[in-house]
Scaffold this motif. Structure first.
Motif, PDB file in Angstrom:
ATOM      1  N   UNK A 192     -10.847  -6.964   0.620  1.00 19.75           N
ATOM      2  CA  UNK A 192     -10.144  -8.166   1.097  1.00 19.75           C
ATOM      3  C   UNK A 192      -9.042  -8.618   0.151  1.00 19.75           C
ATOM      4  N   UNK A 193      -9.125  -8.229  -1.110  1.00 23.65           N
ATOM      5  CA  UNK A 193      -8.053  -8.611  -2.036  1.00 23.65           C
ATOM      6  C   UNK A 193      -7.089  -7.463  -2.279  1.00 23.65           C
ATOM      7  N   UNK A 194      -7.404  -6.290  -1.801  1.00 25.27           N
ATOM      8  CA  UNK A 194      -6.580  -5.116  -2.062  1.00 25.27           C
ATOM      9  C   UNK A 194      -5.201  -5.281  -1.411  1.00 25.27           C
ATOM     10  N   UNK A 195      -4.167  -5.171  -2.234  1.00 25.00           N
ATOM     11  CA  UNK A 195      -2.766  -5.297  -1.791  1.00 25.00           C
ATOM     12  C   UNK A 195      -2.446  -6.663  -1.186  1.00 25.00           C
ATOM     13  N   UNK A 196      -3.294  -7.656  -1.412  1.00 24.08           N
ATOM     14  CA  UNK A 196      -3.042  -8.974  -0.839  1.00 24.08           C
ATOM     15  C   UNK A 196      -1.932  -9.667  -1.611  1.00 24.08           C
TER      16      UNK A 196
ATOM     17  N   UNK B 211      -5.738   5.114  -9.968  1.00 25.21           N
ATOM     18  CA  UNK B 211      -6.078   6.442  -9.456  1.00 25.21           C
ATOM     19  C   UNK B 211      -7.344   6.385  -8.600  1.00 25.21           C
ATOM     20  N   UNK B 212      -8.372   5.670  -9.063  1.00 29.73           N
ATOM     21  CA  UNK B 212      -9.591   5.517  -8.269  1.00 29.73           C
ATOM     22  C   UNK B 212      -9.298   4.778  -6.962  1.00 29.73           C
ATOM     23  N   UNK B 213      -8.437   3.783  -7.041  1.00 25.44           N
ATOM     24  CA  UNK B 213      -8.102   3.003  -5.854  1.00 25.44           C
ATOM     25  C   UNK B 213      -7.372   3.861  -4.824  1.00 25.44           C
TER      26      UNK B 213
ATOM     27  N   UNK C  91      -4.239  -6.286  -8.158  1.00 19.44           N
ATOM     28  CA  UNK C  91      -3.641  -5.856  -9.430  1.00 19.44           C
ATOM     29  C   UNK C  91      -3.749  -6.967 -10.472  1.00 19.44           C
ATOM     30  N   UNK C  92      -3.637  -8.218 -10.029  1.00 25.03           N
ATOM     31  CA  UNK C  92      -3.790  -9.329 -10.967  1.00 25.03           C
ATOM     32  C   UNK C  92      -5.180  -9.316 -11.600  1.00 25.03           C
TER      33      UNK C  92
ATOM     34  N   UNK D 223       0.832  -1.204   0.000  1.00 22.40           N
ATOM     35  CA  UNK D 223       0.000   0.000   0.000  1.00 22.40           C
ATOM     36  C   UNK D 223       0.869   1.258   0.000  1.00 22.40           C
ATOM     37  N   UNK D 224       1.908   1.248   0.834  1.00 20.62           N
ATOM     38  CA  UNK D 224       2.795   2.402   0.881  1.00 20.62           C
ATOM     39  C   UNK D 224       3.498   2.607  -0.455  1.00 20.62           C
TER      40      UNK D 224
END
Length: 748
Positions: free
Chosen positions: A379-383, A363-365, A396-397, A246-247
């Motif tokens: 739950x899948x964000x940056x996982x 950008x939206x994310x 991203x996948x 995320x960073x």
């Protein structure tokens, strides 16, 4: 980005360390201070020196003849302390000249900080370096941008690496230093609080890594991640990687915007003010300065506005202006439940733009809009995906897969279902259990919220549930076996009347998913198998006759014996079928230090077997094709003791401690074939693996009628269709248990 309990005090510790170092260094510069100053650059100048960091110092002077002695009084105590020191002795003019000639030196001196001695001298140097930096900005900033891009190419993208370099990778600490340097030139604005928070987190991770390891390495390797996570108060390594991802994405997004702004900065040749052009690109969206912004009078109450403006940007191949994204996040209406058709159409248009949709989605994310539109996304964000085959985090996948699916929309009757199915196919990851099953239930709910009709929602549910059906079946089952094709037909028939829609979407999704996963997950061989299986299933659905299996390689077989062909990485053998043929050939490949990536065994006519391998060198250059072919022919003629030669090679190999890997798994797949027993083996790949498995099957008195062997990254997935000496499948549970135990023993 909220602070974690374990992070409390790390920033204060760095500031305290800097103060203690300053207090220790100052007395070393004894004697008259006029005309000499000790200046810190790099991490100590920023008060960010970690336990394993290097101390970077410059001794400034105005031509003092005794400066060598002064330098010795400073440097030797530092060396004696064990600190790693990067040092130089300069006059202000010399330092200024070095900065103008060396970009990296300039970056360090921009942030130079006085430690001891003559304040005026240190201030004079910093002012001169900054003045030069600003004057030379039209030249230096493109150099800095190019330097960043070379670094990104060498080190990859931090957010998507399983073992990232916290400093050098894209989205790492170096990018923030570069952005600060660009801001110091007055050519760009300083980064906002989001970047500052992301930077602090990466600094804390680097700090903890140095404390845990006692080393200055900045690569967050797998075996250190759990310890670093504990040191930061995080539950586990996955939480650590999610936070760093995320960073890194926050930093990378800001860096993209900054360098885009800088690249547009040069003034017109005649010095005249350039007119600002606003060009409509969609309903409510215009291009302004190379970015998409809201049109004057855009209706922020329109629930489709967010996705429609995003789709306009993606379709035009332009980025969304950060200010526009921020305004949409703060003021634009969200769609009701269920979505009106224009909202769904805008989403499909955004995904259908292909690769240009990826930065727009990002950008939206970054503004938090994606999780507000699709709460399941959280739950899948940056996982992270703990599999080196995967290039990206789960979220991203999914976006990459949807972007790839856009190129295949003309191959299906319902492009919208393909694109949305691609976006949701792994939405169940991180939920526990089979992600396909969990994801299917989530996809059904998302489809209903998006306003899809009931039967379309059922298609999306089936697509997500079965998104691995074609690649897994094509690579792990014998597609010449009627049972294999029927299993695909049964799976796609979950929605009566929509069987062909499901099959076509799955075929297109398999390609997009494979490409988005990475090169180890997709290739021409796998693509051919999936396409062949899809054609056979389509023929079965239409009531026609499935295409006959290809027999092109059988032309290799001579009437008087065997034939062998070595063509690059592909090795093909046609020979009279006999027990041990597969693993004998695999043993020869292992002797020549070739790693088997794929292997196919097909029983031909008149007792002929065709073996088709893709094999690459374990390291170094490939073996001589003529020598390899000769050894294969000697094996076929029973004039080469493969087992003895492999045993000698194994004895000669020095064993090293390996990385812990999951134990191998061997299972018998019930009802996968009516004419053979199907044995599936999953194991960590290593030299001679196929040889070991084949020998174990042979020791059980089994003959391999067909085989599918694939290596995905470091994981081997091998499937064997075996029969007993009478040519029949095994039915005795005790025999099946013995086969499984024998193969497992061979893998240990």
């Amino acid at each position: 980005m909220p602070a974690k309990p374990g992070r409390a005090g790390l920033a204060a510790a760095r500031v305290s360390r800097a103060a203690a170092l300053d207090a220790w260094l100052a007395p070393l510069l004894d004697g008259p201070s006029a005309g000499v100053a000790l200046v810190a650059v790099g991490s100590h100048a920023r008060r960010e020196l970690t336990p394993g960091g290097d101390l970077d110092l410059v001794l400034l002077h105005r031509g003092r003849p005794d400066i060598a002695g002064v330098a010795d009084r400073v440097w030797y105590p530092v060396w004696d302390s064990g600190l790693r020191l990067d040092h130089s002795v300069r006059t202000p003019d010399e330092a200024r000249s070095v900065a103008r000639a060396d970009l990296k030196a300039a970056l360090g001196l921009i942030s130079a900080r006085h430690v001891a001695g003559d304040h005026d001298l240190a201030n004079e140097l910093r002012a001169a370096v900054l003045a030069d930096w600003r004057a030379d900005a039209p030249v230096r900033l493109p150099e800095l941008s190019a330097l960043c891009r070379r670094r990104w190419k060498a080190h990859g993208e931090l957010a998507f690496l399983l073992e990232p370099d916290l400093k050098e990778a894209r989205g790492g600490l170096r990018d923030v230093h570069a952005m600060r340097a660009a801001a110091a030139s007055w050519a760009a604005s300083a980064s906002g609080p989001g970047v500052s928070d992301a930077y602090e987190l990466l600094l804390d991770v680097r700090h903890a890594l140095h404390e845990v390891t006692g080393r200055s390495a900045d690569r967050l390797v797998f075996q250190e991640q759990d310890a670093v996570a504990r040191a930061l108060g995080m539950p586990d390594a996955d939480a650590l990687l999610r936070a760093t991802a995320e960073a890194a994405r926050t930093i990378a997004y800001a860096a993209d915007h900054l360098w885009r702004h800088v690249s547009r900065r040069p003034a017109p040749p005649d010095g005249a003010a350039r007119g600002v052009v606003r060009r409509p690109v969609g309903d409510g969206a215009v291009e302004h300065g190379g970015e998409v912004v809201l049109a004057r009078g855009a209706d922020l109450r329109d629930p489709a506005l967010i996705l429609r403006v995003a789709a306009s940007a993606a379709q035009a191949g332009l980025p969304l202006a950060p200010a526009t994204v921020a305004r949409l996040a703060e003021q634009a209406a969200l769609p009701p439940d269920p979505w009106p058709p224009p909202v769904r159409d805008a989403l499909v248009s955004l995904l259908g733009a292909g690769p240009p949709a990826i930065p727009v989605w990002e950008a939206l994310d970054q503004a938090g809009l994606i999780v507000r539109l699709l709460p399941e996304w959280e739950r899948v964000r940056n996982r992270p995906q703990r599999d080196p085959v995967h290039r990206f985090t789960v979220d991203r996948h999914l976006v990459e897969t949807a972007a790839g699916a856009a190129a295949r929309t003309r191959e299906v009757a319902r492009p919208d279902l393909l694109l949305v199915g691609a976006l949701l196919h792994d939405i169940g990851k991180g939920q526990g259990g089979d992600h396909s099953v969990t994801g299917a239930a989530l996809a059904r709910g998302v489809a209903a919220r998006m306003g899809f009709p009931e039967d379309d929602a059922a298609v999306l549910e089936t697509v997500v549930r079965r998104h691995l059906l074609l690649p897994e079946t094509a690579t792990r089952r014998d597609i010449d076996d009627p049972v294999t094709v029927q299993s695909v037909v049964d799976a796609v028939s979950a929605v009566p009347g929509r069987e062909r829609d499901v099959l076509d979407i799955l075929a297109a999704l398999a390609i997009a998913d494979g490409h988005a996963t990475g090169p180890a997950a997709w290739g021409t061989w796998k693509a051919g198998l999936v396409a062949d299986l899809a054609r056979r299933a389509a023929a079965a659905l239409s009531g026609g006759t499935p295409p006959a299996p290809g027999r092109g390689h059988l032309a290799l077989a001579r009437h008087d014996g065997a034939a062998v062909r070595v063509a690059g990485a592909r090795v093909t053998i046609a020979a009279p079928d006999r027990p041990g043929l597969l693993w004998g050939a695999a043993g020869i490949l292992a002797l020549h230090r070739l790693a088997v990536r794929t292997a196919r065994v097909v029983s031909g006519d008149a007792g002929t077997a065709v073996l088709d391998f893709t094999a690459v060198p374990e390291y170094g250059t490939p073996p001589d094709p003529a020598t390899l072919e000769a050894d294969l022919r000697r094996m076929l003629a029973d004039r080469l003791d493969v087992a003895a030669r492999l045993a000698r090679r194994e004895r000669a190999v020095r064993l090293r401690p390996g990385v812990a890997v999951p134990p191998p798994r061997v299972r018998v797949v019930d009802e996968a074939s009516a004419t053979a027993t199907v044995v599936e083996v999953r194991a960590h790949d290593r030299p001679g693996l196929l040889w070991r498995i084949g020998r174990a099957l042979g020791a059980c008195g089994l003959d391999v009628r067909a085989a599918r062997v694939d290596t995905l990254g470091a994981e081997a997935v091998d499937v064997f269709y075996v029969v007993d000496a009478a040519g029949r499948p095994l039915t005795d549970p005790a025999e099946l248990s013995s086969v499984r135990a024998r193969v497992l023993e061979a893998l240990r």
